[in-house]
Design an enzyme around this catalytic site. Structure first.
Site, PDB file in Angstrom:
ATOM      1  N   HIS A 180       0.324  -1.596   5.577  1.00 44.31           N
ATOM      2  CA  HIS A 180      -0.137  -2.679   6.155  1.00 44.31           C
ATOM      3  C   HIS A 180      -1.704  -2.373   6.912  1.00 44.31           C
ATOM      4  O   HIS A 180      -1.520  -1.439   7.574  1.00 44.31           O
ATOM      5  CB  HIS A 180       0.889  -3.031   7.355  1.00 44.31           C
ATOM      6  CG  HIS A 180       0.338  -4.000   8.336  1.00 44.31           C
ATOM      7  ND1 HIS A 180       0.247  -5.464   7.706  1.00 44.31           N
ATOM      8  CD2 HIS A 180      -0.268  -4.105   9.365  1.00 44.31           C
ATOM      9  CE1 HIS A 180      -0.414  -6.128   8.845  1.00 44.31           C
ATOM     10  NE2 HIS A 180      -0.735  -5.189   9.766  1.00 44.31           N
ATOM     11  N   ASP A 199      -4.758  -3.758   8.689  1.00 49.08           N
ATOM     12  CA  ASP A 199      -5.342  -4.986   9.384  1.00 49.08           C
ATOM     13  C   ASP A 199      -6.769  -5.096   8.743  1.00 49.08           C
ATOM     14  O   ASP A 199      -7.629  -4.196   8.705  1.00 49.08           O
ATOM     15  CB  ASP A 199      -5.620  -4.796  10.866  1.00 49.08           C
ATOM     16  CG  ASP A 199      -3.871  -4.646  11.326  1.00 49.08           C
ATOM     17  OD1 ASP A 199      -3.296  -5.759  11.059  1.00 49.08           O
ATOM     18  OD2 ASP A 199      -3.633  -3.978  12.336  1.00 49.08           O
ATOM     19  N   HIS A 224      -5.058 -12.133  11.565  1.00 50.27           N
ATOM     20  CA  HIS A 224      -4.141 -12.068  12.758  1.00 50.27           C
ATOM     21  C   HIS A 224      -4.592 -11.009  13.758  1.00 50.27           C
ATOM     22  O   HIS A 224      -4.125 -10.823  14.978  1.00 50.27           O
ATOM     23  CB  HIS A 224      -2.746 -11.857  12.408  1.00 50.27           C
ATOM     24  CG  HIS A 224      -2.516 -10.563  11.819  1.00 50.27           C
ATOM     25  ND1 HIS A 224      -2.054 -10.325  10.367  1.00 50.27           N
ATOM     26  CD2 HIS A 224      -2.223  -9.337  12.448  1.00 50.27           C
ATOM     27  CE1 HIS A 224      -1.634  -9.078  10.474  1.00 50.27           C
ATOM     28  NE2 HIS A 224      -1.719  -8.455  11.518  1.00 50.27           N
ATOM     29  N   ASP A 265       2.963  -8.898  10.282  1.00 53.56           N
ATOM     30  CA  ASP A 265       2.679  -8.586  11.478  1.00 53.56           C
ATOM     31  C   ASP A 265       2.217  -9.751  12.286  1.00 53.56           C
ATOM     32  O   ASP A 265       1.575  -9.471  13.366  1.00 53.56           O
ATOM     33  CB  ASP A 265       1.520  -7.553  11.338  1.00 53.56           C
ATOM     34  CG  ASP A 265       1.102  -6.850  12.666  1.00 53.56           C
ATOM     35  OD1 ASP A 265       1.965  -6.689  13.597  1.00 53.56           O
ATOM     36  OD2 ASP A 265      -0.169  -6.485  12.863  1.00 53.56           O
TER      37      ASP A 265
END
Length: 1014
Positions: free
Chosen positions: A263, A265, A579, A375
């Site tokens: 994951h 970001d 996000h 997330d």
């Protein structure tokens, strides 16, 4: 027995740490290391490879904050290592803290071929297996000295390291050991055996036979290891463990589908440019691991991250393309980025899927049916319809497990949105999107799984994220031992689609959850970084206008439709909805760049709009007013209309009257009284005679609260903030300003200026607020106490609105003390209501109290500003502008209309003649969200619209200028005909639609004549 257990467990931990793990690399030899540091931003790979270097020794500090250094590593395999497996162990100065939040590197061969990434828990590079001895080795390492923003060990401490301008230039890291090493695979396997069994043993019942069986086997294995000759005795120790490792799992064991994952970001505690390199390092790691491990499967989301590889790291991109073609590097999610889903508008949320899915289709021929949002901070109730309209059927997320008040009751379920669309949804019970295949994690997943007895399987995204390098060979080794092991859930590597296929097959009638998936945490992300949020809203509105006017001009004048410009701008806006960008939870660097990007895009979009409108208006001197609001009723055209020179009644304002120490604003529809404090003490709807403001209360009330959450500064606002606060009622000036009342206030180090006005022809109070904000750890609200008995209220969301209770009967309702709306909040009682609309805010709260007179006061408060200090110590400092409007007597259609109007400016150009709308709709309840030309450049017209009031509607969509409405088809979001949808009814120049509540439809209308003259 108790003492034996504790002694064996303690013995195992120490022997692993101090003897067996170190013996994985029993022999080492130093490498020669040289360094070159770039003076500014990262350089192209070719430049880094060719840069001159100087020697650097182990223990030498290197790397200024956010800097890039290129290491040259050379050496020779000792001749007496012939026949052994050899690898380099390269320590850039890693700390034991979490991977992904410190230095990282990407290893290249001298010719520029990427090898793999370097990370704190993945620092090896294979040389050969076996080696001949005497081989020369040489690598280049592009190393990023990204600062550890929590290096103090105190989380959420304000730090200047989040921007180049304040980070300084002190070296961040100390070079560690850079060595060649013999790799003893037998010892490495013994480590994996012991770790898996030790972790499993710790999770089994203390008095269970299986635990003691494992304990005895581990004890025998430790006895078999000669601590002075671990390598020579490792196989004997493994032999002692073979029996307990061979015992198969019970038939009823929980089944875990592991999928490799990292994951990443797209921005957070690092800028966007660094994410490009994080993705390159991780993708290099994962393609290398796929080559070594035939059962391993890796999934990567976010089309933007694939696009970055294609653009910036083509050498890595080619490896990824090959692995995707092999079916084991799996693009998932079908979105441009893993966006926030609360704040993006209807069209933006749809375009996340349009651009994401189209990229995967164009580049790989793959159509993902799984939305992948592990997330994201909660999910809007409009999302299921968008997911289904994009051809996606399933959703994975994890974040709801972070809720602090209520435990979500399902892990596998159907999620139903505002229109009735349902999506098969899974929350991995492992409660992590960075699973490491550890015994405690797997045991937790099995215990935690809420569908026991009706379903048997769950998903585990496995690997270190955020630049941690993804899945490791150690995780793969654990999974191999846990494929079927008594006492443990079973583990299989599977792609997300394979997991979902099996999960749906075994659970054909899962429970249904209706409405939003509200995260009981991170509520302040609806307010932090107000200028980022304003930039997003403005960009969405400008994009809608640009498409509408460009399509109209293309149809009427042959104006060249700006396909490429719109595509690029949409992708940029979508990226900034990630996000941790739109929610305001990134470092200062990210938001500084976002503000500049939004300003640039606004200029570009204004240019596109002006060009299209000028083409439509033609040569002339007549002033024309353009309004791109949602539908053609009430003088608000859908397709872009112009009217000859005339004052827009919605823009004109009546004079202000003095009364006592305050003022009265009256336009014949609404009378507003402003007292000497600059507060609205009356807002009377003259058509009904109803007073909107609660007795003895005042609206337009700014309220200031302390704001110091228990953790997650930029993310959280905790309920106790409401315990204290003060009303800002002191004025420094109250005066008439043209046709408005100007109110000025000062508090702390900040100032506020407001303009209050009522336009002619509309029962609406406009409030324009400018705040020069210099507070710290404060929360600013704008309150409207309304004389309305409302047990619930409506808040706009994508393609509709969602109702939330105003009471707190249950803990679920109490937990929603801060929630999201788009353009409006609406409260009502039968026959009469009030709307509060905005042009840039999202966070709000709605509460109710019963007065002494028996009446109910429903208070709507818009959240304006915060001042958290982590990760950006200067969050929101400076000047901000907000527009709000109070609309007494508003029904839901008024709330929809005024919400759009507040976000769409009126534009004026000089032209020859009026321009009629390209598209009109005859039903107020049906709103046009997009008018554009088809993305395939065919010239077809695409119109997207939705039912906005929450009821059934029949509407006629009229289209001018030679479009063949008789050949209109309903499509998915990617503008592909829906195979099972009947052709909409049509006549000459129109399309007739019947819509269920909140239904969104996309209509594609070819250019040309209708068949048979229809």
């Amino acid at each position: 027995m108790h003492d034996d257990r504790q002694l064996v467990e303690a013995r195992l931990e120490r022997v692993l740490r101090e003897r067996i793990r170190p013996a994985v690399h029993p022999r080492t030899a130093p490498l020669d290391v040289e360094i070159w540091s770039a003076s500014g931003e990262p350089v192209p790979v070719a430049e880094g490879l060719a840069a001159p270097t100087r020697p650097i020794a182990e223990g030498t500090p290197w790397g200024s904050p956010w800097g890039t250094s290129w290491f040259k590593v050379t050496g020779e395999v000792p001749a007496d290592w012939a026949g052994h497996t050899v690898e380099a162990v390269l320590d850039l100065g890693f700390t034991p803290r979490t991977p992904g939040f410190q230095c990282e590197g990407l290893v290249y061969r001298p010719d520029g071929t990427p090898v793999k990434g370097l990370h704190p828990r993945n620092s090896y590079v294979r040389v050969g297996s076996p080696v001949a001895g005497g081989e020369r080795v040489e690598w280049r390492i592009e190393a990023a000295s990204n600062p550890d923003l929590d290096a103090s060990g105190v989380p959420f401490r304000p730090t200047p390291m989040g921007d180049l301008s304040t980070a300084g230039n002190a070296p961040q890291y100390v070079l560690g050991a850079m060595r060649l090493a013999v790799f003893d695979e037998t010892v490495w396997d013994l480590v994996a055996d012991l770790e898996v069994l030790g972790e499993l043993m710790a999770e089994l019942p203390v008095d269970g036979a299986r635990r003691w069986e494992i304990l005895r086997a581990v004890s025998r294995a430790l006895d078999a290891v000669d601590l002075q000759d671990v390598g020579g005795t490792a196989q004997a120790a493994r032999d002692e463990l073979a029996g307990v490792l061979a015992a198969p799992a019970a038939p009823a064991a929980h089944r875990i589908s592991a999928v490799g994952h990292a994951h990443i970001d797209s921005a957070w505690l690092w800028p966007l440019r660094e994410t490009v390199r994080k993705v390159a390092r991780t993708a290099s790691n994962m393609t290398a691991l796929l080559a070594d491990e035939p059962e391993f499967v890796f999934a990567m989301s976010q089309a933007q991250q694939f696009a970055w590889l294609k653009e910036h790291r083509p050498e890595v991109w080619e490896k990824v393309r090959a692995a995707v073609a092999d079916g084991r590097f799996v693009p998932v999610g079908g979105m441009w980025v893993e966006s926030d889903t609360n704040m993006p508008g209807s069209e933006a949320m749809a375009r996340q899927f349009v651009h994401g899915k189209r990229f995967f289709l164009d580049e790989f021929g793959i159509e993902s049916e799984e939305a992948w949002l592990p997330d994201t901070f909660g999910f809007a109730a409009g999302l299921p319809q968008i997911i289904r309209a994009a051809g996606v059927r399933r959703l994975l997320t994890q974040k709801i497990s972070w809720s602090r008040t209520n435990s979500f009751p399902h892990h596998t379920f159907l999620w139903e949105g505002v229109d009735g669309s349902r999506v098969f949804t899974h929350f991995p019970p492992v409660d992590s999107y960075n699973c490491e295949i550890q015994g405690a994690q797997l045991a937790h997943a099995a215990r935690n799984f809420k569908e026991k007895g009706v379903a048997t399987r769950s998903l585990a995204p496995t690997g270190y994220g955020d630049g941690g390098g993804g899945t490791t060979r150690e995780m793969v080794a654990r999974a191999a031992r846990l494929r079927s092991l008594e006492g443990s859930p079973t583990v299989r590597w599977e792609a997300p689609a394979a997991f979902f296929d099996k999960a749906e097959a075994e659970y054909p009638n899962p429970p249904v959850w209706v409405g939003e998936l509200y995260l009981e945490l991170h509520r302040a992300t609806l307010t932090s970084q107000a200028q980022t949020k304003r930039g997003n809203r403005r960009s969405e509105s400008l994009l809608r206008e640009a498409e509408l006017w460009s399509a109209t001009a293309a149809a009427r004048t042959g104006f060249p439709y700006p396909y490429d410009e719109l595509d690029r701008i949409w992708k940029t806006v979508l990226l900034h909805q990630f996000h941790d960008i739109l929610p305001g939870s990134s470092i200062a660097w990210v938001h500084r760049e976002a503000r500049a990007t939004y300003a640039r895009l606004a200029g570009e979009l204004d240019g596109l709009i002006t060009a299209a409108q000028s083409a439509l208006a033609g040569e002339g001197t007549v002033p024309l007013a353009f309004n791109g609001a949602p539908h053609a009723r009430g003088g608000v055209p859908a397709g872009g209309a112009t009217t000859p020179d005339a004052e827009s009644r919605a823009g004109a304002v009546p004079p202000v009257a003095r009364r006592g120490g305050g003022y009265v604003l009256d336009n014949g529809l609404l009378r507003v009284e402003v007292d000497a404090r600059g507060l609205v003490v009356s807002a009377r709807d003259l058509m009904s005679g109803r007073e909107a403001i609660a007795p003895d209360r005042a609206a337009n009330l700014l309220q200031l609260h302390p704001d110091f959450p228990n953790q997650w500064d930029a993310w959280d606002v905790d309920a106790f903030y409401r315990n204290t606060g003060r009303d800002l009622t002191e004025v420094t000036e109250l005066a008439v300003d043209g046709a408005a009342v100007r109110v000025e206030r000062a508090f702390g180090a900040s100032r506020v200026t407001q303009l209050l006005s009522v336009p002619l022809g509309v029962g609406r109070l406009d409030i324009d607020t400018e705040v020069d904000w210099h507070e710290r750890e404060r929360f600013l609200k704008l309150a409207f106490p309304l004389d309305v008995k409302a047990d619930r209220y409506a808040a706009e969301t994508q393609f509709g609105h969602v109702h939330r209770p105003t009471h707190q009967n249950t803990s679920w309702e109490w937990a929603k003390f801060e929630a999201c709306n788009h353009r409006f909040v609406h409260v009502d009682e039968p026959g009469w209501g009030v709307a509060v609309v905005n042009d840039a805010t999202y966070g709000h709260d709605v509460t109710r109290t019963v007065r002494a007179d028996g009446g109910t006061t429903t208070t709507v408060r818009a959240s304006l500003l915060r001042a958290p200090r982590y990760p950006d110590p200067e969050t929101d400092q400076g000047v901000h502008r907000f527009h709000h409007a109070l609309v007494p007597g508003a029904a839901i259609d008024d709330a929809v209309r005024e919400g759009y109007r507040a976000n769409l400016p009126e534009r004026r150009v000089t032209g020859a003649a009026p321009v009629a709308p390209l598209v009109t709709v005859d039903e107020d309840a049906v709103v046009v969200s997009a008018v554009k030309l088809a993305d395939d450049r065919s010239g077809d017209l695409v119109v997207r619209l939705y039912e906005a009031h929450g009821g059934r509607a029949r509407a006629t969509v009229s289209v001018a200028d030679g479009y063949a409405t008789g050949r209109a088809v309903l499509t998915d979001l990617l503008e592909r005909p829906l195979p099972d949808a009947p052709a909409p009814a049509s006549g000459q120049g129109d399309v007739r639609l019947a819509l269920r509540p909140f239904q969104m439809v996309t209509v594609r209308i070819p250019r040309g004549e209708d068949p048979d003259g229809a």
